[in-house]
Motif scaffolding. Structure first.
Motif, PDB file in Angstrom:
ATOM      1  N   LYS A  15      44.874  -4.534  14.830  1.00  0.00           N
ATOM      2  CA  LYS A  15      44.088  -4.752  16.041  1.00  0.00           C
ATOM      3  C   LYS A  15      42.915  -5.695  15.852  1.00  0.00           C
ATOM      4  CE  LYS A  15      45.429  -0.431  18.156  1.00  0.00           C
ATOM      5  NZ  LYS A  15      45.023   0.839  18.712  1.00  0.00           N
ATOM      6  N   HIS A  45      39.770 -11.077  14.875  1.00  0.00           N
ATOM      7  CA  HIS A  45      38.313 -11.102  14.848  1.00  0.00           C
ATOM      8  C   HIS A  45      37.744 -11.408  13.466  1.00  0.00           C
ATOM      9  CE1 HIS A  45      37.855  -9.350  18.895  1.00  0.00           C
ATOM     10  NE2 HIS A  45      38.911  -8.623  18.575  1.00  0.00           N
ATOM     11  N   GLU A 102      37.037  -4.766  21.031  1.00  0.00           N
ATOM     12  CA  GLU A 102      38.380  -4.282  21.400  1.00  0.00           C
ATOM     13  C   GLU A 102      38.333  -2.987  22.199  1.00  0.00           C
ATOM     14  OE1 GLU A 102      41.544  -5.601  20.924  1.00  0.00           O
ATOM     15  OE2 GLU A 102      40.463  -7.425  20.373  1.00  0.00           O
TER      16      GLU A 102
END
Length: 85
Positions: free
Chosen positions: A56, A60, A82
């Motif tokens: 996830k 980033h 997120e």
């Protein structure tokens, strides 16, 4: 910083603190994790594995990381971005 954020930050610092910095990619962090990719981070009603984090948050992260603080700061910011925190 909330209690959950503080607890997660402490867990990340413990888990990733054994990594050999600088870390060039996510795979450099795996040996530092107490249970490898299956390491779980839990605080309050938030829980996720190291594998979930890697999946996830990959967009980033900006490798290489030269310090533990730099890495953990980015992980925390990505979790907020997120909506995971």
């Amino acid at each position: 910083m909330t209690d959950v954020e503080a607890e997660l930050r402490a867990q990340f610092e413990d888990a990733f603190g054994a990594a050999d910095f600088p870390v060039e990619n996510q795979m450099d962090l795996v040996p530092a994790l107490p249970n490898g990719p299956g390491t779980t981070f839990e605080a309050g009603d938030v829980s996720f594995s190291a594998m979930e984090l890697a999946t996830k948050l990959s967009g980033h992260q900006e490798f290489p990381y030269h310090s533990l603080d730099e890495l953990v700061d980015d992980v925390m910011a990505a979790l907020k971005s997120e909506g995971m925190l």
